[in-house]
Design a protein around this motif. Structure first.
Motif: not given
Length: 237
Positions: A41-47, A54-60, A68-70, A74-81
């Protein structure tokens, strides 16, 4: 992408993972039994992209529109939200549609809306019931004696699955004081868990107290500052 930013976040992540591994070893937890949720939260998409590199895929995230904006960027990355903020009634559809986890359920009305609004082709939304162990009026969450009723009611809702419990205790300075609320959450889970609903997730522990949380059975720690550094000013979200 900023090479210095990548290196800084990669180094931070490595240190956090070392802390988790050391705590697992110290307190007799199996290696790899504690998952890291990077609080973005409050971190930009580039971060977030740097953390993913660096191997982190789950974000809170705590703010729906910001998340939703982020997610779009980052829709091209397989992230868990994971949604970890307070649930607002007018945001349940977005949470049900765009997140994999919710850590802050404490209202049956919200549970019913989330279940009804979960897309039919998606797996159930994994939820943790938030427990307010300190009784602080400023903190969200259910009183411990009210948790069982919400879990029971959620059992009839097909669109969500209660995965476990979450707490956000008041800050404490010494390890013994930090451990007490986490021990209380674990004990509550142990009382409420059944073979059909084992409540295997204990979402507890942040940058300042992750060792205490691991000691008391955390399965997921929510780490922001130690991964991304100090939060930018609120106006910079």
């Amino acid at each position: 992408m900023d090479t210095e930013l990548n290196r800084s976040i990669a180094d931070n992540l490595a240190r956090v993972r070392e802390r988790i591994a050391a705590a697992e070893a110290r307190y007799g937890r199996p290696p790899g039994s504690v998952a890291l949720l990077a609080v973005s939260k409050v971190q930009g998409a580039e971060r977030i992209a740097a953390a993913y590199a660096a191997g982190q895929s789950a974000f809170g995230e705590s703010y729906v529109q910001e998340a939703l904006d982020k997610q779009a960027a980052l829709a091209h990355l397989p992230l868990g939200w994971h949604f970890i903020g307070r649930v607002q009634t007018n945001k349940t559809r977005d949470i049900a549609t765009h997140f994999d986890w919710l850590h802050s359920l404490c209202d049956l009305k919200h549970a019913r809306r989330l279940a009804a609004q979960r897309p039919a082709d998606a797996p159930p939304l994994q939820v943790c019931v938030q427990v307010n162990l300190s009784g602080e009026a400023s903190k969200a969450g259910l009183a411990p004696q009210d948790v069982a009723a919400l879990i029971d009611a959620c059992g009839a809702l097909a669109g969500i699955t209660v995965a476990g419990l979450m707490t956000l205790p008041a800050p404490a300075q010494d390890l013994a004081a930090q451990r007490r609320p986490f021990a209380a959450l674990r004990a509550l889970r142990d009382r409420l868990a059944t073979p059909d609903l084992p409540l295997t997730t204990l979402s507890m522990g942040m940058s300042a107290d992750l060792e205490a949380a691991v000691a008391e059975g955390a399965t997921m720690v929510r780490i922001g500052t130690a991964v991304f550094g100090a939060r930018p000013p609120a106006g910079g979200r």
